[in-house]
Write an enzyme that holds these catalytic residues in place. Structure first.
Site, PDB file in Angstrom:
ATOM      1  N   GLU A  33     -61.901 -14.584  37.903  1.00 31.81           N
ATOM      2  CA  GLU A  33     -60.732 -14.260  37.104  1.00 31.81           C
ATOM      3  C   GLU A  33     -60.679 -13.155  36.317  1.00 31.81           C
ATOM      4  OE1 GLU A  33     -58.034 -13.892  35.462  1.00 31.81           O
ATOM      5  OE2 GLU A  33     -56.926 -15.209  34.550  1.00 31.81           O
ATOM      6  N   GLU A  88     -58.841  -5.160  31.749  1.00 33.77           N
ATOM      7  CA  GLU A  88     -59.830  -5.975  31.341  1.00 33.77           C
ATOM      8  C   GLU A  88     -61.062  -5.489  31.730  1.00 33.77           C
ATOM      9  OE1 GLU A  88     -58.807  -9.970  31.339  1.00 33.77           O
ATOM     10  OE2 GLU A  88     -57.670  -9.517  30.051  1.00 33.77           O
TER      11      GLU A  88
END
Length: 689
Positions: free
Chosen positions: A144, A153
């Site tokens: 995740e 990210e």
């Protein structure tokens, strides 16, 4: 070990050195993290669990052992799901040390220590082999690593490395794939976050128009995504010009390429208009068949399905390099370019020489050439484009300026000096204390608006102002919005008061200060969803994560007093449970006093609901009868929610325990105490329910 941290105090403007313990950064990181928000995301958790169960079953059906690699494990939740689904062993990787320590405790508490190994490393440093961190490569990859933009990210380089070194070829992946969707829209409101609109000023000698220069008009802006809760954007604020289109997808079960690339789709506008904005979101399929799907689509795309509220994944607003008029039915090409961490878009009209047109596509990330996007962020563009707000300042300036006025403006990136010049002030000077290094707005617009040499820039901080800066004249009108880029909380803009105090020896005895005063206001509210980011989770999908709750609580209590935090409340619906109340006032006509400003009192809860916290905001009283608010605009709209200033963040103080007000014949009261420390510029607050 203790370290000294230097920080510029946003309210007083002074440089301070604070002694902090070695845990300070950890506590800051955890207190501001979104772990609680993710653990409360029921839709995400259920879909991950379903996807993990299905992946473990597929591996077992092949007669293989299920070895799971979980990158960015956080609390260890996904690894525990895998272990309880029958995985033989899980390697849970977490780079943030306090989080990895918490994961070890949570895994142990839930009885999975024999099945899950927590590795406190970056995934690119993990080794595989008999003496390595992992005994063998994994055949199930669970991650995740996504943000609102999907790749912001570093998901792509992480997947790329994992496929090369940490997982088997043909592994199962949860999620299996991600798909990015786009829709072309026209929106004056969102476009106002990217460019400056002309400003109209009614002056003595006729109407003046402040026109942005062409380099600002044609500037592509910055590549950083604008991520917002699109579900709070009313449909009246934008017009969809295309259907929703699938832009690109990434299959996580196969080797992933992180190198820069472009994707192109053909669009046909469903109506004519000005193409300005690309709205974007993604969904993830947890399984190869796409039966287990988790979507970020906004309300108008899936009007029948119940929307899951989440703050860790929202929707994206991308600004096209320039506005493009488009006609219904014409053939267009939308190109998405990406590097490892960000995406940007380009729109082109179809031409006959299609192959050559493909080569035209801009692959370089957009760069601000006009410098305005370095000076103003998106909410600030919106604020400067707010015509009713600008009118309040024009009306106030008209009241206080005379033809012989010597005017000094102290604010960052403000148009007030230009307005003061247009309204006839004899001499206008300006300072932008937080951004001395950057251009002033009127410098950016000087050529287009004949402003050269009309406004003097003082490149000094207020405490270093000298008579020679002012041509030995005294300031007769001191103005500020006030707005400073270093401000995070509403009262940080009280720096204007400290600056006014620093220049007091240069002020005329009958000086006019605009704004003349400010006041801090407060109201008790019930949030529709924002409470979740601070609410303990306890048990998540059958797993005990209370260790995480305690860790967040300890970090929030790390400072002696709890603090308010900034949130743009137009994105987070709430209902008022009390009337708004003025709690502190600040008189800018006088210097900052030596003593603290304190107040205490109580506020009655007049409506039924759960008191999640207090919202705080500032109001600036420009003149005796003209004020601007950074907070409440309307107590209750048609949905009974409060309406907030959309350009500012408000301060939110979450109560440690929630109070439910039921019986209104005897209203409950919330007691409060506020203390504004004039030495530090900080407001300590305490609430008792």
């Amino acid at each position: 070990m203790r370290t000294f941290c230097g920080r510029a105090n946003p309210t007083t403007g002074s440089m301070e050195w604070l002694e902090e313990g070695e845990d300070y950064d950890y506590h800051q990181e955890i207190a501001r993290s979104r772990y609680a928000d993710m653990l409360h995301d029921k839709d995400r958790n259920v879909k991950y669990y379903q996807g993990i169960r299905a992946a473990v079953s597929r591996v077992k059906e092949r007669g293989e052992k299920a070895i799971v690699l979980d990158i960015g494990t956080g609390t260890g939740l996904l690894s525990m799901m895998a272990a309880s689904a029958g995985a033989d062993f899980c390697y849970a990787i977490e780079v943030f040390k306090p989080m990895a320590n918490a994961a070890v405790k949570i895994v142990e508490k839930n009885g999975f220590s024999d099945k899950i190994k927590v590795i406190n490393k970056h995934s690119t440093e993990v080794t595989v082999g008999p003496d390595g961190d992992m005994q063998c490569r994994a055949n199930i990859l669970v991650t995740e690593l996504f943000d609102t933009e999907l790749i912001g990210e570093g998901a792509l380089p992480t997947y790329e490395h994992a496929h090369k070194y940490l997982v088997q070829e043909g592994c199962e992946a949860v999620p299996h794939r991600a798909t990015v969707y786009v829709q072309l829209v026209e929106s004056r409101r969102m476009w106002s976050w990217k460019k400056l609109f002309p400003v109209h000023v009614e002056a003595e000698d006729g109407e003046k128009i402040l026109v942005p220069p062409s380099e600002m008009e044609n500037c592509p802006g910055l590549p950083s995504v604008c991520d917002i809760q699109l579900n709070q954007m009313p449909s009246s604020d934008f017009s969809t010009l295309s259907d929703v289109v699938k832009m690109f997808s990434v299959d996580f079960s196969k080797p992933v390429q992180s190198a820069s690339t472009c994707y192109r789709v053909q669009l046909e506008p469903v109506k004519s208009g000005k193409a300005q904005i690309v709205l974007s979101w993604w969904d993830i399929d947890m399984d190869p068949s796409g039966m287990i799907n988790c979507s970020m689509a906004p309300y108008w795309v899936k009007p029948t399905s119940a929307l899951q509220w989440r703050d860790h994944w929202m929707q994206c607003v991308y600004f096209l390099p320039r506005e493009e008029p488009v006609l219904q039915g014409e053939k267009l090409y939308l190109t998405a370019c990406r590097d490892e961490y960000s995406v940007w878009y380009n729109l082109q009209k179809a031409r006959a020489d299609e192959e050559e047109q493909k080569a035209d596509v801009c692959v370089e990330s957009p760069v601000c050439r006009c410098r305005a996007h370095l000076l103003w962020n998106r909410p600030r563009f919106g604020e400067l484009n707010d015509q009713s707000r600008t009118r309040q300042y024009i009306k106030s300036l008209r009241k206080v300026l005379k033809t012989d006025s010597v005017c000094l403006c102290i604010s960052d990136g403000s148009l007030l000096p230009v307005l003061a010049h247009y309204l006839g002030a004899k001499q206008v000077q300006c300072m932008q204390p937080s951004r001395i290094d950057l251009y002033h707005p009127h410098e950016l617009m000087a050529g287009t608006n004949n402003l050269e040499d009309k406004i003097k820039i003082i490149e000094a901080r207020p405490e270093l102002l000298k008579p020679s800066h002012l041509k030995d004249k005294k300031i007769s009108v001191l103005v500020g919005e006030p707005f400073f880029t270093t401000s995070l909380l509403p009262w940080h803009n009280l720096y204007f008061w400290y600056a006014r105090t620093a220049v007091s020896s240069h002020l005329a005895s009958n000086v006019t200060v605009l704004p003349q005063s400010a006041s801090l206001h407060m109201m008790i509210v019930e949030f529709q969803d924002l409470w979740r980011i601070r609410s303990p989770c306890g048990i998540c999908e059958g797993f005990d994560v209370r260790t995480m709750d305690d860790m967040i609580k300890d970090s929030l209590n790390f400072r002696e007093s709890k603090e308010a935090e900034p949130h743009p409340l137009w994105e987070y619906p709430c209902k008022s449970l009390s009337e708004p109340q003025e709690v502190l006032t600040f008189d800018f006509t006088k210097t900052v006093p030596e003593h603290c400003l304190s107040t205490e009192g109580s506020v009655k809860l007049l409506r039924k609901g759960k008191s999640h916290g207090a919202v705080l905001w500032m109001e600036y009283h420009l003149t005796a009868d003209i004020s601007v608010s950074t907070g409440l605009v309307q107590l209750s709209n048609e949905k009974e929610n409060c309406e907030w200033n959309p350009h500012c963040k408000q301060g939110v103080y979450f109560f440690s325990s929630v109070i439910e007000s039921e019986i209104l014949s005897d209203p409950t009261a919330v007691e409060y105490a506020m203390n504004f420390d004039t030495k530090t510029g900080e407001i300590a607050m305490d609430f008792k329910l």
